[in-house]
Design an enzyme around this catalytic site. Sequence first.
Site, PDB file in Angstrom:
ATOM      1  N   HIS A 284      -3.769  -5.734   2.784  1.00  0.00           N
ATOM      2  CA  HIS A 284      -3.485  -5.417   4.055  1.00  0.00           C
ATOM      3  C   HIS A 284      -4.119  -7.221   4.197  1.00  0.00           C
ATOM      4  O   HIS A 284      -4.721  -7.614   3.466  1.00  0.00           O
ATOM      5  CB  HIS A 284      -4.027  -4.690   4.386  1.00  0.00           C
ATOM      6  CG  HIS A 284      -3.821  -3.107   4.676  1.00  0.00           C
ATOM      7  ND1 HIS A 284      -2.575  -3.185   5.003  1.00  0.00           N
ATOM      8  CD2 HIS A 284      -3.950  -2.067   3.627  1.00  0.00           C
ATOM      9  CE1 HIS A 284      -1.702  -1.659   4.467  1.00  0.00           C
ATOM     10  NE2 HIS A 284      -3.459  -1.431   3.592  1.00  0.00           N
TER      11      HIS A 284
ATOM     12  N   CYS B 263       0.597  -0.911  -0.385  1.00  0.00           N
ATOM     13  CA  CYS B 263      -0.148  -0.135  -0.149  1.00  0.00           C
ATOM     14  C   CYS B 263       0.791   1.146  -0.093  1.00  0.00           C
ATOM     15  O   CYS B 263       1.598   1.687  -0.810  1.00  0.00           O
ATOM     16  CB  CYS B 263      -1.092   0.166   0.947  1.00  0.00           C
ATOM     17  SG  CYS B 263      -2.273   0.624   0.629  1.00  0.00           S
TER      18      CYS B 263
HETATM   19  N1  GLN Z   1      -2.631   6.817   2.176  1.00  0.00           N
HETATM   20  C1  GLN Z   1      -1.814   5.506   1.528  1.00  0.00           C
HETATM   21  C2  GLN Z   1      -3.494   5.607   0.649  1.00  0.00           C
HETATM   22  O1  GLN Z   1      -4.468   6.123   1.058  1.00  0.00           O
HETATM   23  C3  GLN Z   1      -1.901   4.375   1.744  1.00  0.00           C
HETATM   24  C4  GLN Z   1      -2.857   3.857   2.307  1.00  0.00           C
HETATM   25  C5  GLN Z   1      -2.304   2.458   3.057  1.00  0.00           C
HETATM   26  O2  GLN Z   1      -0.950   2.450   3.158  1.00  0.00           O
HETATM   27  N2  GLN Z   1      -3.793   1.906   3.666  1.00  0.00           N
HETATM   28  O3  GLN Z   1      -3.813   5.532  -0.542  1.00  0.00           O
END
Ligand code: GLN
EC number: 6.3.5.13
Length: 240
Positions: free
Chosen positions: A194, A95
């Site tokens: 995740h 992510c």
């Molecule tokens: N902040 C980033 C987004 O919203 C990554 C989110 C995350 O790592 N879950 O795309």
Amino acid sequence: MTYTLKAAHLYGDLMNTYGDIGNILAMGYYAKAVDATIDTDLISLDDPFDPAKYDFVLFGGGQDYEQTIVSKDLQTKKAPLTAYIENGGPFLAICGGFQMLGHYYIGAQGEKIPGIGALDHYTLSQDNNRFIGNITIKNAETGQTYYGFENHNGTTFLGKGERPLGNVIQGHGNNGQDKTEGVIYKNTFGSYFHGPILARNEALAKRILKLALQRKYPDADFSVLDELHEDLTKNVVIKP
Ligand code: GLN
């Protein structure tokens, strides 16, 4: 233990959304089957990253605020991280971590958060929207199906030399448009999953673990990892 892998958890104190460190724990679980152990260093702000020292790198997800802080420090590690990746070092980026390996990420407030451009993708922002929910993809090379949970504002577009980790069967993936999810470049794997991804997807955990072991111990035989099946209790001895 006969074999030891050295892992770096990049910014694990700032970017570890949904317990992304579970990816290392999952690999460690399967490692026991081949008498291997994983020793992990937290590499955070101001810590040097020595590419020669590590056999595996995890870079987890985070919120835009933390990504802004990490982005500045990350520039100081750009050369050694790029060298590690180019050298075929096994790397899993999730992510926010996946976004930061690319050129940039436009945050939810429109701010441009620079990545290191070690990989050729870039990430844009959605207007008042996030991709949230369960996701299923299929990896083209192995035919394996991977399951996860995504929660991201960013929409990522792959570039030169990058192939997706999988094609989206259900969910949004990299950008909700081209049906790609994640990335594979050399031995670097990126994903929005995740879960953590390796805890939920045994085949991928074993694939990356085997890559790391084989790279460090080219003469050893780790094929027993391929023979382990769902019922791991029969095959893996968990030592305290
Ligand atoms: N902040 C980033 C987004 O919203 C990554 C989110 C995350 O790592 N879950 O795309």
